[in-house]
Design a protein around this motif. Sequence first.
Motif, mmCIF file in Angstrom:
data_model
loop_
_atom_site.group_PDB
_atom_site.id
_atom_site.type_symbol
_atom_site.label_atom_id
_atom_site.label_comp_id
_atom_site.label_asym_id
_atom_site.label_seq_id
_atom_site.Cartn_x
_atom_site.Cartn_y
_atom_site.Cartn_z
ATOM 1 N N GLN A 2 1.837 -18.608 -5.619
ATOM 2 C CA GLN A 2 3.080 -17.908 -5.304
ATOM 3 C C GLN A 2 2.746 -16.592 -4.613
ATOM 4 N N LEU A 3 3.573 -16.245 -3.628
ATOM 5 C CA LEU A 3 3.319 -15.072 -2.821
ATOM 6 C C LEU A 3 4.491 -14.115 -2.881
ATOM 7 N N GLN A 4 4.183 -12.828 -2.899
ATOM 8 C CA GLN A 4 5.199 -11.783 -2.936
ATOM 9 C C GLN A 4 4.856 -10.753 -1.869
ATOM 10 N N ALA A 5 5.664 -10.709 -0.820
ATOM 11 C CA ALA A 5 5.433 -9.758 0.267
ATOM 12 C C ALA A 5 6.227 -8.484 0.033
ATOM 13 N N SER A 6 5.653 -7.377 0.480
ATOM 14 C CA SER A 6 6.334 -6.091 0.342
ATOM 15 C C SER A 6 5.816 -5.121 1.386
ATOM 16 N N GLY A 7 6.487 -3.974 1.499
ATOM 17 C CA GLY A 7 6.008 -2.927 2.385
ATOM 18 C C GLY A 7 6.801 -2.714 3.650
ATOM 19 N N GLY A 8 7.782 -3.553 3.893
ATOM 20 C CA GLY A 8 8.587 -3.389 5.092
ATOM 21 C C GLY A 8 9.459 -2.150 5.023
ATOM 22 N N GLY A 9 10.044 -1.789 6.149
ATOM 23 C CA GLY A 9 10.915 -0.637 6.187
ATOM 24 C C GLY A 9 11.324 -0.290 7.595
ATOM 25 N N LEU A 10 11.984 0.841 7.721
ATOM 26 C CA LEU A 10 12.443 1.345 9.021
ATOM 27 C C LEU A 10 11.501 2.448 9.481
ATOM 28 N N VAL A 11 10.912 2.250 10.658
ATOM 29 C CA VAL A 11 9.993 3.235 11.215
ATOM 30 C C VAL A 11 10.341 3.458 12.682
ATOM 31 N N ARG A 18 2.049 -0.598 6.443
ATOM 32 C CA ARG A 18 1.143 -1.571 5.845
ATOM 33 C C ARG A 18 1.941 -2.516 4.945
ATOM 34 N N LEU A 19 1.852 -3.774 5.245
ATOM 35 C CA LEU A 19 2.479 -4.800 4.433
ATOM 36 C C LEU A 19 1.463 -5.337 3.431
ATOM 37 N N SER A 20 1.968 -5.729 2.278
ATOM 38 C CA SER A 20 1.140 -6.317 1.244
ATOM 39 C C SER A 20 1.679 -7.686 0.870
ATOM 40 N N CYS A 21 0.782 -8.546 0.464
ATOM 41 C CA CYS A 21 1.162 -9.876 0.002
ATOM 42 C C CYS A 21 0.348 -10.167 -1.254
ATOM 43 N N ALA A 22 1.012 -10.087 -2.404
ATOM 44 C CA ALA A 22 0.355 -10.331 -3.678
ATOM 45 C C ALA A 22 0.463 -11.804 -4.022
ATOM 46 N N ALA A 23 -0.664 -12.395 -4.349
ATOM 47 C CA ALA A 23 -0.715 -13.816 -4.665
ATOM 48 C C ALA A 23 -0.967 -14.015 -6.151
ATOM 49 N N SER A 24 -0.222 -14.926 -6.731
ATOM 50 C CA SER A 24 -0.443 -15.284 -8.126
ATOM 51 C C SER A 24 -0.908 -16.729 -8.168
ATOM 52 N N VAL A 69 -5.607 -7.440 9.620
ATOM 53 C CA VAL A 69 -5.388 -8.173 8.377
ATOM 54 C C VAL A 69 -6.642 -8.034 7.526
ATOM 55 N N SER A 70 -6.427 -7.831 6.227
ATOM 56 C CA SER A 70 -7.539 -7.679 5.297
ATOM 57 C C SER A 70 -7.130 -8.237 3.945
ATOM 58 N N ARG A 71 -8.101 -8.359 3.063
ATOM 59 C CA ARG A 71 -7.766 -8.827 1.724
ATOM 60 C C ARG A 71 -8.592 -8.106 0.692
ATOM 61 N N ASP A 72 -8.028 -8.041 -0.520
ATOM 62 C CA ASP A 72 -8.711 -7.498 -1.687
ATOM 63 C C ASP A 72 -8.793 -8.628 -2.691
ATOM 64 N N ASN A 73 -9.959 -9.236 -2.783
ATOM 65 C CA ASN A 73 -10.103 -10.407 -3.647
ATOM 66 C C ASN A 73 -9.831 -10.070 -5.108
ATOM 67 N N ALA A 74 -10.227 -8.886 -5.531
ATOM 68 C CA ALA A 74 -10.038 -8.500 -6.927
ATOM 69 C C ALA A 74 -8.560 -8.373 -7.276
ATOM 70 N N LYS A 75 -7.752 -7.967 -6.299
ATOM 71 C CA LYS A 75 -6.313 -7.786 -6.537
ATOM 72 C C LYS A 75 -5.500 -8.981 -6.085
ATOM 73 N N ASN A 76 -6.171 -10.006 -5.551
ATOM 74 C CA ASN A 76 -5.452 -11.178 -5.037
ATOM 75 C C ASN A 76 -4.365 -10.761 -4.047
ATOM 76 N N THR A 77 -4.706 -9.851 -3.181
ATOM 77 C CA THR A 77 -3.716 -9.294 -2.258
ATOM 78 C C THR A 77 -4.246 -9.290 -0.829
ATOM 79 N N VAL A 78 -3.367 -9.638 0.082
ATOM 80 C CA VAL A 78 -3.650 -9.601 1.511
ATOM 81 C C VAL A 78 -2.789 -8.508 2.135
ATOM 82 N N TYR A 79 -3.360 -7.821 3.085
ATOM 83 C CA TYR A 79 -2.658 -6.712 3.730
ATOM 84 C C TYR A 79 -2.526 -6.949 5.226
ATOM 85 N N LEU A 80 -1.502 -6.356 5.794
ATOM 86 C CA LEU A 80 -1.359 -6.331 7.244
ATOM 87 C C LEU A 80 -1.084 -4.882 7.631
#
Length: 124
Positions: A2-11, A18-24, A69-80
Amino acid sequence: VQLQASGGGLVQAGDSLRLSCAASGQISPGYIMGWFRQAPGKEREFVARILWSLGGTWYADFVTGRFTVSRDNAKNTVYLQMNSLKSEDTAVYYCAATNAWRENYDDPQSYESWGQGTLVTVSS
């Protein structure tokens, strides 16, 4: 998974976001994590992807040099990380995942798991 994206907004144009995608769930080494976006009235398009194990990355031509794009394996998170944003980057951004072999990982249909999307609005 399961994936949860966050970080969007008005700029504003030229800003960064930076967007984040947390994976469970279990992320096996063979997973490919992708970022896609969909602007109003347009089809969903590939932005970037990363191989979970080795960290290999691929980008759409229109974001090369601006997005990372990058990832943090320890946090199960992908970033953009998105720099030098333009008004044409305005879209809902989705993260996606697949652990299956596909012919074309730029195709949204190659991914089985999707996050809910996060809206990025870039004002000019």
